[in-house]
Design a protein around this motif. Structure first.
Motif: not given
Length: 127
Positions: A33-44
């Motif tokens: 979950i943290c990895k997917e949320f981090t990936d989402l924020l990295a696409q900002d």
């Protein structure tokens, strides 16, 4: 913002307690979950300074992240990514510890001598 919460809700709905086989799977679950949320924020692709990168995410999600970036003066997403990365590293170490614990409990030594050697090494390592 609503779209972001819907995406997170979709993400969490894939991981339910009934899908987990044992308690030892929870660190892996939270790490994912943290990895997917981090990936989402990295696409900002929020504008920072004079840069105006092209958007990758949906317009609704990107607008929420841009708003968050603006109210945190551009430090919000990188700070959360750093915190989540540290938490992921903690979870990796927790998973390693759980693996060692489950392996040592499943591989009990028939002779007490080899068990005391590993216990002595662990005690020295803790000091």
């Amino acid at each position: 913002m609503k779209e972001l919460f819907l995406q997170l809700q979709n993400l969490f709905s894939r991981y339910t307690v009934s899908n987990q086989h044992s308690l030892s799977q929870f660190p892996s679950f939270f790490r994912q979950i943290c990895k997917e949320f981090t990936d989402l924020l990295a696409q900002d692709r929020s504008p920072l300074g004079n840069s105006r990168p092209s958007a990758i995410l949906e317009a609704g999600v990107q607008s929420c992240l841009t708003h968050f970036s603006l109210i945190t003066h551009g430090f919000g997403s990188p700070a959360i990514i750093a915190a989540l990365t540290a938490f992921q590293n903690y979870l990796v170490e927790a998973i390693k510890g759980l693996d060692k614990m489950f392996l040592s409990s499943s591989n009990s030594h028939p002779s007490g001598e080899s068990g005391t050697k590993s216990t002595d090494k662990e005690a020295k390592h803790r000091k």
